[in-house]
Design a protein around this motif. Structure first.
Motif, PDB file in Angstrom:
ATOM      1  N   LYS A 173      -3.777   1.418  -6.952  1.00 40.45           N
ATOM      2  CA  LYS A 173      -2.980   1.738  -5.773  1.00 40.45           C
ATOM      3  C   LYS A 173      -1.876   2.742  -6.078  1.00 40.45           C
ATOM      4  O   LYS A 173      -1.240   3.263  -5.163  1.00 40.45           O
ATOM      5  CB  LYS A 173      -2.366   0.460  -5.192  1.00 40.45           C
ATOM      6  N   VAL A 174      -1.643   2.997  -7.357  1.00 43.42           N
ATOM      7  CA  VAL A 174      -0.608   3.934  -7.781  1.00 43.42           C
ATOM      8  C   VAL A 174      -1.266   5.289  -8.023  1.00 43.42           C
ATOM      9  O   VAL A 174      -2.308   5.363  -8.675  1.00 43.42           O
ATOM     10  CB  VAL A 174       0.061   3.448  -9.084  1.00 43.42           C
ATOM     11  N   PRO A 175      -0.696   6.384  -7.493  1.00 45.03           N
ATOM     12  CA  PRO A 175      -1.268   7.705  -7.778  1.00 45.03           C
ATOM     13  C   PRO A 175      -1.444   7.899  -9.278  1.00 45.03           C
ATOM     14  O   PRO A 175      -0.567   7.541 -10.069  1.00 45.03           O
ATOM     15  CB  PRO A 175      -0.229   8.666  -7.189  1.00 45.03           C
ATOM     16  N   GLU A 176      -2.581   8.466  -9.659  1.00 46.92           N
ATOM     17  CA  GLU A 176      -2.914   8.572 -11.076  1.00 46.92           C
ATOM     18  C   GLU A 176      -1.837   9.265 -11.888  1.00 46.92           C
ATOM     19  O   GLU A 176      -1.534   8.865 -13.016  1.00 46.92           O
ATOM     20  CB  GLU A 176      -4.250   9.311 -11.223  1.00 46.92           C
ATOM     21  N   GLY A 208       7.476   5.592  -3.511  1.00 47.12           N
ATOM     22  CA  GLY A 208       7.029   5.152  -2.197  1.00 47.12           C
ATOM     23  C   GLY A 208       6.290   3.829  -2.191  1.00 47.12           C
ATOM     24  O   GLY A 208       5.729   3.431  -1.166  1.00 47.12           O
ATOM     25  N   LEU A 209       6.311   3.140  -3.327  1.00 46.79           N
ATOM     26  CA  LEU A 209       5.620   1.858  -3.446  1.00 46.79           C
ATOM     27  C   LEU A 209       6.611   0.743  -3.755  1.00 46.79           C
ATOM     28  O   LEU A 209       7.679   0.973  -4.329  1.00 46.79           O
ATOM     29  CB  LEU A 209       4.577   1.915  -4.568  1.00 46.79           C
ATOM     30  N   GLU A 210       6.243  -0.467  -3.378  1.00 47.19           N
ATOM     31  CA  GLU A 210       6.976  -1.666  -3.770  1.00 47.19           C
ATOM     32  C   GLU A 210       6.131  -2.365  -4.825  1.00 47.19           C
ATOM     33  O   GLU A 210       5.019  -2.823  -4.557  1.00 47.19           O
ATOM     34  CB  GLU A 210       7.199  -2.586  -2.574  1.00 47.19           C
ATOM     35  N   PRO A 227       2.605  -0.206  -0.226  1.00 48.44           N
ATOM     36  CA  PRO A 227       3.456   0.874   0.273  1.00 48.44           C
ATOM     37  C   PRO A 227       4.764   0.336   0.826  1.00 48.44           C
ATOM     38  O   PRO A 227       4.786  -0.756   1.410  1.00 48.44           O
ATOM     39  CB  PRO A 227       2.601   1.531   1.381  1.00 48.44           C
ATOM     40  N   ARG A 228       5.826   1.064   0.600  1.00 52.21           N
ATOM     41  CA  ARG A 228       7.117   0.653   1.165  1.00 52.21           C
ATOM     42  C   ARG A 228       7.175   1.056   2.628  1.00 52.21           C
ATOM     43  O   ARG A 228       6.994   2.223   2.970  1.00 52.21           O
ATOM     44  CB  ARG A 228       8.278   1.311   0.395  1.00 52.21           C
ATOM     45  N   PRO A 230       9.201   1.180   6.498  1.00 46.35           N
ATOM     46  CA  PRO A 230      10.566   1.506   6.958  1.00 46.35           C
ATOM     47  C   PRO A 230      11.485   0.296   6.940  1.00 46.35           C
ATOM     48  O   PRO A 230      12.684   0.412   6.709  1.00 46.35           O
ATOM     49  CB  PRO A 230      10.345   2.009   8.383  1.00 46.35           C
ATOM     50  N   GLU A 231      10.913  -0.906   7.160  1.00 51.79           N
ATOM     51  CA  GLU A 231      11.758  -2.090   7.215  1.00 51.79           C
ATOM     52  C   GLU A 231      12.334  -2.467   5.855  1.00 51.79           C
ATOM     53  O   GLU A 231      13.262  -3.242   5.756  1.00 51.79           O
ATOM     54  CB  GLU A 231      10.970  -3.288   7.746  1.00 51.79           C
ATOM     55  N   ARG A 232      11.776  -1.877   4.754  1.00 51.74           N
ATOM     56  CA  ARG A 232      12.253  -2.208   3.431  1.00 51.74           C
ATOM     57  C   ARG A 232      13.297  -1.226   2.931  1.00 51.74           C
ATOM     58  O   ARG A 232      13.870  -1.385   1.874  1.00 51.74           O
ATOM     59  CB  ARG A 232      11.069  -2.237   2.440  1.00 51.74           C
ATOM     60  N   ASN A 233      13.509  -0.158   3.638  1.00 53.05           N
ATOM     61  CA  ASN A 233      14.477   0.847   3.203  1.00 53.05           C
ATOM     62  C   ASN A 233      15.878   0.472   3.652  1.00 53.05           C
ATOM     63  O   ASN A 233      16.053  -0.261   4.588  1.00 53.05           O
ATOM     64  CB  ASN A 233      14.109   2.222   3.765  1.00 53.05           C
TER      65      ASN A 233
END
Length: 233
Positions: A173-176, A208-210, A227-228, A230-233
């Motif tokens: 799930k993480v960009p390489e 951009g990930l949690e 993915p993060r 908007p509610e987590r920012n």
């Protein structure tokens, strides 16, 4: 005494949206990438002439989250578990009379023709996204390197290194291009020194990930990557 006013010349764009998880100093995770983008009035090719001749740079930057919060003559360094006090000028605490930081970073490239360029691509940065940069100076090995220097209390509290267990289905799930850097951040043990609860789930905001993880003994296990929103920012 004459008052001085500093003006940012650039802004750092990094993968760290929050303070938690940022390496405790620059260079600990060499795989980290960031960009230094100059403000329009300082966006000058002439001002960078010759900078590509240097492999590393000093960045003078501001603790933007601590601006206006005052200072303390003594602080509790996290590397001492948050229990022992040291003088603020004997630490790198952000609670300073002038909240300035200093980082040595690797200069990977200069983006001369980028739309927001010229911009600097740097490695090993320990900087929050949006950090203001007040000055940039070349790192000169012959004068800046002091192998014989004593490191004070930091010599007795070396950086921790954890074994990272990252399930493949979560790592995918993480960009390489971000995976090595994230592993480096996790291996450096992002937890505060005074938090060692093996049942606690920690959350790290990165690229951009949690990323949620637990730590038991010397092993860090990634439990969730999402993915993060908007509610987590």
């Amino acid at each position: 005494m004459e008052q001085w006013q500093l003006t940012p010349v650039a802004v750092v764009h990094s993968d760290f949206e929050e303070k938690f998880g940022i390496p405790r100093q620059s260079g600990l995770v060499e795989e980290l990438r960031a960009r230094v983008v100059f403000l329009p009035e300082f966006r000058s090719r002439e001002a960078l002439r010759g900078i590509e001749e240097f492999s590393h740079l000093w960045l003078v930057w501001g603790f933007s989250q601590h601006l206006g919060k005052g200072w303390s003559p003594t602080v509790r360094p996290p590397r001492l578990g948050g229990n022992e006090r040291r003088g603020v000028f004997a630490t790198r605490s952000p609670f300073r009379p002038n909240p300035l930081g200093l980082s040595c970073v690797e200069l990977l490239s200069v983006e001369w023709d980028a739309p927001d360029g010229p911009a600097l691509v740097i490695g090993g940065a320990d900087l929050l996204d949006g950090t203001p940069v007040f000055d940039i100076k070349p790192y000169v090995p012959l004068s800046d390197c002091r192998p014989q220097a004593a490191g004070g209390f930091s010599d007795a509290h070396r950086e921790d290194h954890l074994l990272v267990e990252f399930p493949p289905e979560l790592e995918e799930k993480v960009p390489e291009e971000k995976r090595c850097a994230l592993r480096g951040v996790l291996a450096g043990d992002p937890r505060p020194s005074y938090q060692r609860d093996p049942g606690r789930v920690y959350g790290l905001a990165f690229a951009g990930l949690e990323v949620r993880f637990t730590v038991a003994g010397e092993t860090l296990t990634v439990e969730e990557v999402e993915p993060r929103g908007p509610e987590r920012n």
